[in-house]
Design a protein around this motif. Structure first.
Motif, short mmCIF file in Angstrom:
data_model
loop_
_atom_site.label_atom_id
_atom_site.label_comp_id
_atom_site.label_asym_id
_atom_site.label_seq_id
_atom_site.Cartn_x
_atom_site.Cartn_y
_atom_site.Cartn_z
N LEU A 66 36.04 40.02 38.21
CA LEU A 66 34.63 39.76 38.48
C LEU A 66 33.76 40.80 37.79
O LEU A 66 34.22 41.88 37.44
CB LEU A 66 34.36 39.82 40.00
N ASN A 67 32.50 40.45 37.62
CA ASN A 67 31.46 41.35 37.09
C ASN A 67 31.80 41.96 35.73
O ASN A 67 31.56 43.13 35.49
CB ASN A 67 31.15 42.45 38.11
N LEU B 71 27.40 38.23 39.86
CA LEU B 71 25.97 37.98 39.79
C LEU B 71 25.26 39.16 39.12
O LEU B 71 25.61 40.31 39.36
CB LEU B 71 25.41 37.78 41.21
N PRO B 72 24.27 38.87 38.28
CA PRO B 72 23.54 39.95 37.62
C PRO B 72 22.76 40.77 38.64
O PRO B 72 22.32 40.25 39.66
CB PRO B 72 22.61 39.23 36.65
N GLY C 165 32.99 36.08 35.54
CA GLY C 165 34.21 36.17 36.32
C GLY C 165 35.20 35.15 35.80
O GLY C 165 34.81 34.16 35.18
N ALA C 166 36.50 35.38 36.05
CA ALA C 166 37.52 34.45 35.58
C ALA C 166 38.73 34.49 36.50
O ALA C 166 38.95 35.47 37.23
CB ALA C 166 37.95 34.79 34.15
N ALA D 184 36.17 38.91 30.88
CA ALA D 184 36.57 38.41 32.20
C ALA D 184 37.93 37.72 32.13
O ALA D 184 38.80 37.96 32.97
CB ALA D 184 35.51 37.45 32.74
N GLN D 185 38.14 36.89 31.12
CA GLN D 185 39.42 36.20 30.98
C GLN D 185 40.55 37.19 30.71
O GLN D 185 41.64 37.07 31.28
CB GLN D 185 39.34 35.13 29.89
N SER D 186 40.31 38.16 29.84
CA SER D 186 41.32 39.16 29.53
C SER D 186 41.69 39.98 30.78
O SER D 186 42.86 40.21 31.06
CB SER D 186 40.81 40.07 28.42
#
Length: 173
Positions: free
Chosen positions: A84-85, A169-170, A69-70, A92-94
């Motif tokens: 998220l996820n 979370l995985p 997540g970012a 995630a950042q993109s």
């Protein structure tokens, strides 16, 4: 008379071999620890059949892919976005930057925080009369407090949660 004499002699010979201190529960078979497993040995510690040792549990490695997540923030517009996820930190950042720029009328956004297999939140505070945003990552239930702590540790005042906790979370499929 001879018969009576033989009977008495036989009885005396049986008594001659008897040990008055002999304890039948402590004989050769009763002291054999190999008999404990069959429950016949009254001198075994449990007094009953012994239980086999517990079976070993074998754990297999389960490959569960990490989730990321970012958070991204635009200083120009003050807008924040998150993702998220996602399957990687870069994804995630993109995705967070795209989400942020959507709401900030295309003002530039930059990633401010990320998390792997955990939770993330953002806090805002004042630093030299400017509002700043900082992220915090932690285990579930602690990310908002981590963001507030990071805000205070950065020397900001009036720290408050700007974006509530979200978790990546995985999960087994």
């Amino acid at each position: 008379m001879k018969k009576l004499f033989l009977i008495v002699l036989g009885l005396i010979s049986f008594n001659a071999n008897a040990d008055p201190t002999y304890d039948a529960t402590r004989g050769a078979l009763q002291n054999n620890s190999a008999l404990c497993g069959y429950g016949y040995n009254p001198n075994c510690s449990s007094g009953s059949r012994s239980t086999p040792p517990p079976k070993k549990i074998i754990y297999h490695d389960v490959k569960v892919p990490s989730k990321f997540g970012a958070l991204a923030f635009s200083e120009k517009s003050g807008h924040i976005g998150g993702a998220l996820n996602q399957n990687s930190k870069a994804e995630a950042q993109s995705a967070a930057i795209k989400q942020c720029e959507k709401g900030s009328r295309n003002a530039p956004c930059k990633a401010i925080s990320w998390v792997r297999n955990g939770c993330i939140a953002a806090a805002s505070g004042k630093l030299k009369n400017q509002t700043k945003v900082i992220g915090g990552a932690a285990e579930p239930g602690l990310a908002e407090q981590a963001a507030i702590t990071n805000c205070k540790n950065a020397g900001m005042t009036e720290c408050k949660v700007l974006m509530p906790e979200g978790c990546s979370l995985p999960q087994l499929q």
